[in-house]
Each structure stands twice: as structure tokens, then as C-alpha cells.
Design an enzyme around this catalytic site. Sequence first.
Site, short mmCIF file in Angstrom:
data_model
loop_
_atom_site.label_atom_id
_atom_site.label_comp_id
_atom_site.label_asym_id
_atom_site.label_seq_id
_atom_site.Cartn_x
_atom_site.Cartn_y
_atom_site.Cartn_z
N LYS A 247 0.92 -1.05 0.14
CA LYS A 247 0.00 0.02 -0.09
C LYS A 247 0.96 1.16 -0.03
O LYS A 247 1.50 1.46 0.93
CB LYS A 247 -0.95 -0.15 1.33
N GLU A 299 -1.87 4.41 -8.66
CA GLU A 299 -1.25 5.31 -7.57
C GLU A 299 -0.28 6.23 -8.31
O GLU A 299 0.85 5.60 -8.61
CB GLU A 299 -0.92 4.69 -6.34
N PHE A 338 -2.37 -1.00 -10.64
CA PHE A 338 -2.67 -1.94 -9.94
C PHE A 338 -4.09 -2.66 -10.30
O PHE A 338 -4.55 -3.68 -10.08
CB PHE A 338 -2.79 -1.89 -8.44
P1 AMP Z 1 -7.03 4.94 2.51
O1 AMP Z 1 -6.81 6.22 1.61
O2 AMP Z 1 -6.29 4.80 3.52
O3 AMP Z 1 -8.45 4.53 2.35
O4 AMP Z 1 -6.62 3.78 1.52
C1 AMP Z 1 -6.74 3.38 0.30
C2 AMP Z 1 -6.17 4.00 -0.82
O5 AMP Z 1 -4.55 3.34 -0.78
C3 AMP Z 1 -6.36 4.01 -2.20
O6 AMP Z 1 -7.45 4.81 -2.50
C4 AMP Z 1 -5.39 4.37 -3.21
O7 AMP Z 1 -5.05 5.78 -3.21
C5 AMP Z 1 -4.34 3.81 -2.03
N1 AMP Z 1 -3.32 2.69 -2.48
C6 AMP Z 1 -2.08 2.36 -2.56
N2 AMP Z 1 -1.56 1.19 -2.80
C7 AMP Z 1 -2.62 0.80 -3.29
C8 AMP Z 1 -2.83 -0.61 -4.09
N3 AMP Z 1 -2.07 -1.50 -4.09
N4 AMP Z 1 -4.16 -0.87 -4.09
C9 AMP Z 1 -5.19 -0.07 -3.97
N5 AMP Z 1 -4.99 0.98 -3.31
C10 AMP Z 1 -4.07 1.60 -3.21
#
Ligand code: AMP
Length: 559
Positions: A247, A299, A338
Amino acid sequence: MEKVDSTSKKNEKVTIFASFLRKLSKFELPLICYYATGQPFSNTSENKIQFGWSSFMNVVNQLTSRTPDNLRGFYGTKADFGSLIEYALIKRTPQPKSLDSYFGQNESKELTIEDVNEHLAKIASFKGKGSQKAKKNQLIHLLKYASPLEAKYIARIITSDTRTGFREGLLLDAIAEAFKHHNKGVRYAYMVLSDIGDVAQVARDQSVDLLSLKPRIFHPLRSMLATKAESIDDALENYKSLVCEPKIDGFRAQLHIGKNRCKLYSRNLEDVTHAFPEIIDSISSDLRSRLTPGILDGEVVALLDGKPVFFQDLSTRILRKRDIAISVESTPCYYYVFDILLHQGKSLLDIQLEKRKEILYFSIPDLKNIIKMEHKILENKVDIQNQLQEAIQNGSEGLMLKDPISKYQAGKRGKGWLKLKVTLPTLDLVIVGAEWGHGRRTGWLSNYHLAARDRNDYCVIGKTFKGLKDEEFVQLTEHLQELELSKEPYGISVQPKIVVEVEFDNIQESSKYTSGMALRFARITRIRNDKDLEDVDSIETVRQLFQDQLQRQKRTDKA
Ligand code: AMP
């Protein structure tokens, strides 16, 4: 909308609105769908109203000659510009027969949806120097034809207030009822088209099978979102195996690749192509021939001297606050892909993730600034644990764990994608200011300014309205008003007294606060009535946590 508001029964709201939708012309239908959800335009439109709080107060002041103090006082109790303008226009003494007479005009003109749309577009069209004044004049011009009730809703649309009485879900139900479709079809259309006005249009056109719609290139879809997993055990509870990916902390973006042009869109569907020329320039004819027309999900990450740079630095590019050519040289950005949503014109939304990954890997050649995100399919806890350690060592925030058979659910935060983050320790901070809430939190002081101890003073490092229950908002609102030091444009500043325990995702560099740091995604986990000012964490502690975080990110270089 007043009729819709007059009943609390959802079914009645839907039926009232459905019968209204049926009466609208082709031109009016999408506009009403935007207005009903508190938007002046489609969410994919480049038009932006950009009308500030003080400008709005100024307009109301000019329209009603009420003093700014009186208006601010009323706003403080309701925190709603719609009610404010309605109140200001109704309570004006002596009460004029109509707004026209107030302006000394004889013309009596009925306000149509077309008029409202025209005025809103005009307000949005003023840019640059002198634009606030032009916007204000245009709004006054619009409001002079409006009744207090109409003015209330126009104000809410302009300030994008969602209190117009209708949430998206109910509006989709109303569209289904109005044009005799199943809710499932209308919701699917919304997932694919993203634009509620477009959904209403296709729903009205009975010849379209809503379930056969597919994503349209250059019309961004809302992103699929992830649910938080508490632990690896928690994640494995429902799945035999999981697609594991790092992530990474960047900027969510959707890349649309056409034959002759390409566009990059942000998570809130804004066109950000201009900000990332190095990514667009990476698109080769090989990629085009394998993909076009295609839509990718990924991303954007910036690297400075090999180190990831936080999201806020990327936003300076988007807001054109930075010379992009220089930034491309000094801080190149990379697009980690991704997912794939459209491949050679074929929708992949209903295809399982594992299969989408296969298509993705086959479609993307090695490119300079576009990189396929690595992934592994893992089944046991130890392997996932190792993967998590490796991801953290490489500067990621944690892992994304995805169900291999999940479909792409645009705009949904389901269980198909899970995020597993390593959270930092919590901080005990003190509330030094609070803002009056909006929407559901109207009437409560709800956005709290959080400060750390800085010798004999307090240093703000973040704001949040997240984490508390309703009764805690009520309790804090009362308590904070007793502690009021002064009224501020945002709300009130208060004596530092109430200590809260705060969880957050990470710490960013910030020019907004004198400390130079800001908590990202702060949320209050507990009100610490048992703690006093002595217990508030110091700014040194916050700085140390920030340094630790930077150290973790630096390890990326060495890996
Ligand atoms: P959050 O913003 O904490 O809700 O986490 C989700 C966000 O993580 C997504 O909207 C992406 O911007 C980010 N992200 C980073 N790496 C990934 C990944 N491998 N797959 C999907 N989202 C990712």
C-alpha cells in the site's frame, strides 16, 4: 425539495421526487439531479463555483442590509447558508412585496431551471483578478429573481451543501421509480457512468439496457475503495487466499488511454493530466496498441532523490503552485498500476480480479514512468506477515489485501479490498479551537483544532471531526462554549483544557501550522477526562515520531 423534506419516510420521499422527475424536460432532468444532491454541475464538469464564505456573507449583507455580526450569529447556530439567506430575506423589515421591488425593478420574472443553470455557469466562468467581485454581482443578479425559499436552495447548491434533502442513494431509487427500472440496473449505471445526470438521461431512454453499459473513455469512474482490516487473521477470516500488494502512499489516479490522447484523473474525478507530463510522455505506441481504448487504475508516487514524497507535495503540482517542468526534473512521478477497468473497449468491471491482473500484465510493457505494481497471491498468515514487513521496509504504509475473485466495484468501500496499515502510537492532544459543524453535525462544535505542548504554549498539529459519538459531540459543544476565549471566522478559540487521545495515519510536513507538521487522517479515539495539561504530548514527541517515520521511508533507497 420542501415536499421531500416534509416527510421522514424514505419511500414517500422517493415517490414524491420520482413524480417530479417524470415531469422534467430532457434539458432539466440532469440539472435537477445535480441540484438535488447539492452540486451546481456534474461531478465530472470542469466548472467550479469557488465562492468563499466571506463573499457569501457579503452577498447576503448587500441583499438584506443585515449586519455581518447578526448574520454570523445566525450562521453560528445553523451553519447553513441556505437557512441563513432564507432567514435574512424573510425577516427583512419592512417586508417587500417581492425581491424585484426591493431592487426597484418593475419586471416580474419567474426563475426557471434554465436561468439558474445559466447564472451558475456564469459565476463559474469568472476567473483570475476581480473574479470574486464579478461572481458576487452575478449571484446578486440571480438572487434578485428568487423567493426566499428558492434562495435557500440556490445557496445550498452554490455552497455544495448536501442538506438539499436528498442523498445519492435515494435519488437513484427515485430515478428507478420514475422510469420503471430495477434499482440494481440504475445503481449499475451509476457505477459505470459516475454522473447522476447521465444516469437519469439513460434511464429515461427506455431503449438502453442499463446492465449492459460500460465505462466510457474520458469519463472517469469513481474509485473502488478499501475497508480497514484490523489484523491478518481478520483479513483471512473470509478468504482462502488474498492478492497482496504494497500500500503505497501517493495519489490515486485513473489513466484513460485513447488512440490520440490520454488523460489522468484524480480520485475526485478531476482532470490532473497537466500535472504529470512525465507519466503521459511514458505512454508508448506499444502500450496504446495493446490497450486502446483502455482505463487503468493506480497510484501516482513522487520520488525525490529516490525517496517517496508525501501526497501534499503532489497537490502543489495539481494546483499549479509549482513550476511543473522544474518539478518533473527534481521530483519525477511514477504511476504504479494495480488494476484495469477497460481493455480495448471491453469492460472488465465484472471480471474477477485475478483475471484482470492477467490482462493487466499482458497489456503493459516496460515503461519509464508507468510501472506494474507487484503482487503475490498468499494463503497463510506467516507469508502475509513477511510480506507486510517487506512492504514497510520498502517505505509502504502497509498492505492491500484483495479478494482474488472480487469484481471492480466503482465507488464502493466493500470487503473485496482490505487495507492493513501499521498505525503509529496515539497522541494525547488538547483542543484549542473548534468549528461549527455542517450537515448532520449542524449546531455542534465539531471540527476540533488539536495541539501539542510547546513549553508554555500549545502548537496546533491537526484538525478532526472524526471518531466521536453524537452524545460526545453534544457534551463537547457545551463544554467548549464554556471555555470560549474569542469568536473566530471558523468558530471559536478555547482555553486549552480538554485532552483527547488521537490516532492518525502519518505525519506530514506542513506550512499551514507553525510546528511545520500536520497529522494526516487524525481521529479521536477517546476524550481523556482523566488527563490534564501535564499529560499532553509535547511537540518534541511529535517531531520524534515524524523522524521515525522518515527513517522508515528512507529505507526505501537502500532496499
Ligand atoms: P485509504 O486512503 O487509507 O482509504 O487507502 C486506500 C488508498 O490507498 C487508495 O485509494 C489508493 O490511493 C491507495 N493505494 C495504495 N496502494 C494501493 C494498492 N496496491 N491498491 C489499491 N489502492 C492502493
